[in-house]
Motif scaffolding. Structure first.
Motif, PDB file in Angstrom:
ATOM      1  N   ALA A  30       1.029  -1.132  -0.202  1.00  0.00           N
ATOM      2  CA  ALA A  30       0.096  -0.124   0.287  1.00  0.00           C
ATOM      3  C   ALA A  30       0.799   1.195  -0.157  1.00  0.00           C
ATOM      4  O   ALA A  30       2.220   1.299   0.215  1.00  0.00           O
ATOM      5  CB  ALA A  30      -0.919  -0.010   1.171  1.00  0.00           C
ATOM      6  N   ARG A  31       0.325   2.397  -0.486  1.00  0.00           N
ATOM      7  CA  ARG A  31       0.838   3.731  -0.351  1.00  0.00           C
ATOM      8  C   ARG A  31      -0.126   4.632   0.046  1.00  0.00           C
ATOM      9  O   ARG A  31      -1.264   4.536  -0.255  1.00  0.00           O
ATOM     10  CB  ARG A  31       1.639   3.999  -1.615  1.00  0.00           C
ATOM     11  N   ILE A  32       0.268   5.761   0.478  1.00  0.00           N
ATOM     12  CA  ILE A  32      -0.556   6.977   0.703  1.00  0.00           C
ATOM     13  C   ILE A  32      -0.465   7.803  -0.395  1.00  0.00           C
ATOM     14  O   ILE A  32       0.638   8.355  -0.836  1.00  0.00           O
ATOM     15  CB  ILE A  32      -0.268   7.654   1.946  1.00  0.00           C
ATOM     16  N   ILE A  33      -1.720   8.409  -0.821  1.00  0.00           N
ATOM     17  CA  ILE A  33      -1.669   9.575  -1.777  1.00  0.00           C
ATOM     18  C   ILE A  33      -2.345  10.558  -0.948  1.00  0.00           C
ATOM     19  O   ILE A  33      -3.551  10.668  -0.729  1.00  0.00           O
ATOM     20  CB  ILE A  33      -2.610   9.249  -3.125  1.00  0.00           C
ATOM     21  N   ASN A  34      -1.568  11.702  -0.731  1.00  0.00           N
ATOM     22  CA  ASN A  34      -2.155  12.729   0.311  1.00  0.00           C
ATOM     23  C   ASN A  34      -2.381  13.982  -0.509  1.00  0.00           C
ATOM     24  O   ASN A  34      -1.688  14.810  -0.683  1.00  0.00           O
ATOM     25  CB  ASN A  34      -1.154  12.852   1.441  1.00  0.00           C
ATOM     26  N   ASN A  35      -3.657  14.309  -0.686  1.00  0.00           N
ATOM     27  CA  ASN A  35      -4.093  15.533  -1.209  1.00  0.00           C
ATOM     28  C   ASN A  35      -4.883  16.114   0.060  1.00  0.00           C
ATOM     29  O   ASN A  35      -5.858  17.057  -0.194  1.00  0.00           O
ATOM     30  CB  ASN A  35      -5.231  15.161  -2.373  1.00  0.00           C
ATOM     31  N   GLY A  36      -4.718  15.790   1.298  1.00  0.00           N
ATOM     32  CA  GLY A  36      -5.437  16.419   2.523  1.00  0.00           C
ATOM     33  C   GLY A  36      -4.836  17.711   3.159  1.00  0.00           C
ATOM     34  O   GLY A  36      -3.980  18.132   2.220  1.00  0.00           O
ATOM     35  N   THR A  37      -5.221  18.103   4.294  1.00  0.00           N
ATOM     36  CA  THR A  37      -4.846  19.372   4.707  1.00  0.00           C
ATOM     37  C   THR A  37      -3.691  19.476   5.388  1.00  0.00           C
ATOM     38  O   THR A  37      -3.141  20.515   5.930  1.00  0.00           O
ATOM     39  CB  THR A  37      -6.001  19.963   5.526  1.00  0.00           C
ATOM     40  N   ASP A  38      -3.269  18.350   5.823  1.00  0.00           N
ATOM     41  CA  ASP A  38      -1.859  18.073   6.479  1.00  0.00           C
ATOM     42  C   ASP A  38      -0.994  16.756   6.355  1.00  0.00           C
ATOM     43  O   ASP A  38      -1.688  15.850   5.628  1.00  0.00           O
ATOM     44  CB  ASP A  38      -2.233  18.313   8.006  1.00  0.00           C
ATOM     45  N   ASP A  39       0.152  16.677   7.047  1.00  0.00           N
ATOM     46  CA  ASP A  39       0.759  15.511   6.823  1.00  0.00           C
ATOM     47  C   ASP A  39      -0.220  14.150   7.084  1.00  0.00           C
ATOM     48  O   ASP A  39      -0.990  14.389   8.047  1.00  0.00           O
ATOM     49  CB  ASP A  39       2.083  15.590   7.709  1.00  0.00           C
ATOM     50  N   ALA A  40       0.168  13.210   6.535  1.00  0.00           N
ATOM     51  CA  ALA A  40      -0.574  12.013   6.598  1.00  0.00           C
ATOM     52  C   ALA A  40       0.122  10.687   7.228  1.00  0.00           C
ATOM     53  O   ALA A  40       1.409  10.633   6.767  1.00  0.00           O
ATOM     54  CB  ALA A  40      -1.547  11.301   5.559  1.00  0.00           C
ATOM     55  N   PRO A  58       3.879  14.324   3.521  1.00  0.00           N
ATOM     56  CA  PRO A  58       3.474  15.422   3.187  1.00  0.00           C
ATOM     57  C   PRO A  58       2.332  15.689   2.363  1.00  0.00           C
ATOM     58  O   PRO A  58       2.108  14.687   1.315  1.00  0.00           O
ATOM     59  CB  PRO A  58       4.652  16.372   2.695  1.00  0.00           C
ATOM     60  N   THR A  59       1.262  16.653   2.534  1.00  0.00           N
ATOM     61  CA  THR A  59       0.539  16.980   1.724  1.00  0.00           C
ATOM     62  C   THR A  59       0.637  17.118   0.257  1.00  0.00           C
ATOM     63  O   THR A  59       1.779  17.817  -0.083  1.00  0.00           O
ATOM     64  CB  THR A  59      -0.475  18.358   2.216  1.00  0.00           C
ATOM     65  N   GLY A  60       0.082  16.847  -0.667  1.00  0.00           N
ATOM     66  CA  GLY A  60       0.423  17.065  -1.949  1.00  0.00           C
ATOM     67  C   GLY A  60       1.507  15.931  -2.597  1.00  0.00           C
ATOM     68  O   GLY A  60       2.207  16.095  -3.620  1.00  0.00           O
ATOM     69  N   SER A  61       1.867  14.886  -1.805  1.00  0.00           N
ATOM     70  CA  SER A  61       2.891  13.918  -2.038  1.00  0.00           C
ATOM     71  C   SER A  61       2.328  12.696  -2.181  1.00  0.00           C
ATOM     72  O   SER A  61       1.112  12.237  -1.433  1.00  0.00           O
ATOM     73  CB  SER A  61       3.962  14.069  -1.399  1.00  0.00           C
ATOM     74  N   THR A  62       2.970  11.582  -2.610  1.00  0.00           N
ATOM     75  CA  THR A  62       2.660  10.058  -2.419  1.00  0.00           C
ATOM     76  C   THR A  62       3.847   9.331  -1.930  1.00  0.00           C
ATOM     77  O   THR A  62       4.695   9.768  -2.280  1.00  0.00           O
ATOM     78  CB  THR A  62       2.407   9.625  -3.903  1.00  0.00           C
ATOM     79  N   SER A  63       3.461   8.466  -0.961  1.00  0.00           N
ATOM     80  CA  SER A  63       4.623   7.632  -0.216  1.00  0.00           C
ATOM     81  C   SER A  63       5.001   6.735  -1.386  1.00  0.00           C
ATOM     82  O   SER A  63       4.327   6.279  -2.408  1.00  0.00           O
ATOM     83  CB  SER A  63       4.144   7.044   0.978  1.00  0.00           C
ATOM     84  N   ASP A  64       6.028   6.010  -0.787  1.00  0.00           N
ATOM     85  CA  ASP A  64       6.543   4.643  -1.456  1.00  0.00           C
ATOM     86  C   ASP A  64       5.654   3.769  -1.036  1.00  0.00           C
ATOM     87  O   ASP A  64       4.817   3.801  -0.042  1.00  0.00           O
ATOM     88  CB  ASP A  64       8.106   4.397  -1.023  1.00  0.00           C
ATOM     89  N   VAL A  77      -5.385   5.660   9.719  1.00  0.00           N
ATOM     90  CA  VAL A  77      -4.833   6.833   9.095  1.00  0.00           C
ATOM     91  C   VAL A  77      -5.065   7.996  10.019  1.00  0.00           C
ATOM     92  O   VAL A  77      -6.337   8.172  10.273  1.00  0.00           O
ATOM     93  CB  VAL A  77      -5.566   6.933   7.613  1.00  0.00           C
ATOM     94  N   THR A  78      -3.952   8.741   9.858  1.00  0.00           N
ATOM     95  CA  THR A  78      -4.116   9.889  10.941  1.00  0.00           C
ATOM     96  C   THR A  78      -3.696  11.184   9.910  1.00  0.00           C
ATOM     97  O   THR A  78      -2.661  11.310   9.403  1.00  0.00           O
ATOM     98  CB  THR A  78      -3.082   9.888  11.980  1.00  0.00           C
ATOM     99  N   VAL A  79      -4.745  12.115  10.101  1.00  0.00           N
ATOM    100  CA  VAL A  79      -4.553  13.526   9.111  1.00  0.00           C
ATOM    101  C   VAL A  79      -5.030  14.535   9.952  1.00  0.00           C
ATOM    102  O   VAL A  79      -6.183  14.345  10.792  1.00  0.00           O
ATOM    103  CB  VAL A  79      -5.131  13.265   8.050  1.00  0.00           C
ATOM    104  N   ASP A  80      -4.210  15.453  10.341  1.00  0.00           N
ATOM    105  CA  ASP A  80      -4.555  16.652  11.184  1.00  0.00           C
ATOM    106  C   ASP A  80      -4.937  16.157  12.601  1.00  0.00           C
ATOM    107  O   ASP A  80      -6.210  16.860  13.129  1.00  0.00           O
ATOM    108  CB  ASP A  80      -5.551  17.443  10.244  1.00  0.00           C
ATOM    109  N   ILE A 100      -6.039  10.357   0.319  1.00  0.00           N
ATOM    110  CA  ILE A 100      -6.751  11.373   1.317  1.00  0.00           C
ATOM    111  C   ILE A 100      -7.161  12.522   0.243  1.00  0.00           C
ATOM    112  O   ILE A 100      -6.204  13.074  -0.333  1.00  0.00           O
ATOM    113  CB  ILE A 100      -5.912  11.782   2.239  1.00  0.00           C
ATOM    114  N   ASP A 101      -8.593  12.979   0.368  1.00  0.00           N
ATOM    115  CA  ASP A 101      -9.079  13.821  -0.695  1.00  0.00           C
ATOM    116  C   ASP A 101      -8.981  15.263   0.124  1.00  0.00           C
ATOM    117  O   ASP A 101      -8.415  15.410   1.302  1.00  0.00           O
ATOM    118  CB  ASP A 101     -10.369  13.704  -1.113  1.00  0.00           C
ATOM    119  N   PRO A 102      -9.145  16.378  -0.569  1.00  0.00           N
ATOM    120  CA  PRO A 102      -8.954  17.699   0.038  1.00  0.00           C
ATOM    121  C   PRO A 102      -9.588  18.172   1.204  1.00  0.00           C
ATOM    122  O   PRO A 102      -9.487  18.949   2.166  1.00  0.00           O
ATOM    123  CB  PRO A 102      -9.134  18.631  -0.925  1.00  0.00           C
ATOM    124  N   ASN A 103     -10.766  17.231   1.709  1.00  0.00           N
ATOM    125  CA  ASN A 103     -11.667  17.345   2.701  1.00  0.00           C
ATOM    126  C   ASN A 103     -11.260  16.145   3.617  1.00  0.00           C
ATOM    127  O   ASN A 103     -12.082  16.027   4.786  1.00  0.00           O
ATOM    128  CB  ASN A 103     -12.956  16.905   2.202  1.00  0.00           C
TER     129      ASN A 103
END
Length: 115
Positions: A30-40, A58-64, A77-80, A100-103
């Motif tokens: 699995a990987r995280i695609i973070n388009n959310g409001t904070d680090d995930a 970080p927001t706006g990035s994708t993990s390995d 999953v923890t965001v904000d 993680i979407d923008p909301n």
């Protein structure tokens, strides 16, 4: 008697098609695609008791990708500073995007690595 060569060719064709898999019993990942409001971050717990972590994406990035054992998986999953928990049955040769979407809504998308 005429069917034997035909059946041999048919059998060889089936065997060759089934052996073209790109993935052969590999662990899911699995990987995280973070388009959310904070680090995930995500904690991946397997039904066998092992844990994998993807931290501070970080927001706006994708993990390995991170691999783990197949079975019932619980993502935390923890965001904000808010936790979201989802359990999913995971199979070998699959990879999952935890998006993680923008909301800060979370979804998981499975993909067969043999496709």
């Amino acid at each position: 008697m005429k069917r034997i060569p035909f059946l041999m060719v048919l059998l060889l064709s089936i065997v060759s098609l089934s052996s073209c898999d790109k993935c052969d019993g590999e662990k899911p990942r699995a990987r995280i695609i973070n388009n959310g409001t904070d680090d995930a971050s995500v904690q991946i717990k397997t039904s066998g008791g092992s844990t994998e972590n993807l931290n501070n994406v970080p927001t706006g990035s994708t993990s390995d990708f991170r691999g783990y054992d197949a079975g019932l998986i619980t993502f935390t999953v923890t965001v904000d500073k808010v936790e979201y928990v989802e359990s999913v049955q995971m199979s070998e040769c699959y990879e999952y995007d935890i998006t993680i979407d923008p909301n800060n809504n979370i979804s998981t998308t499975p993909r067969d690595r043999n496709d």
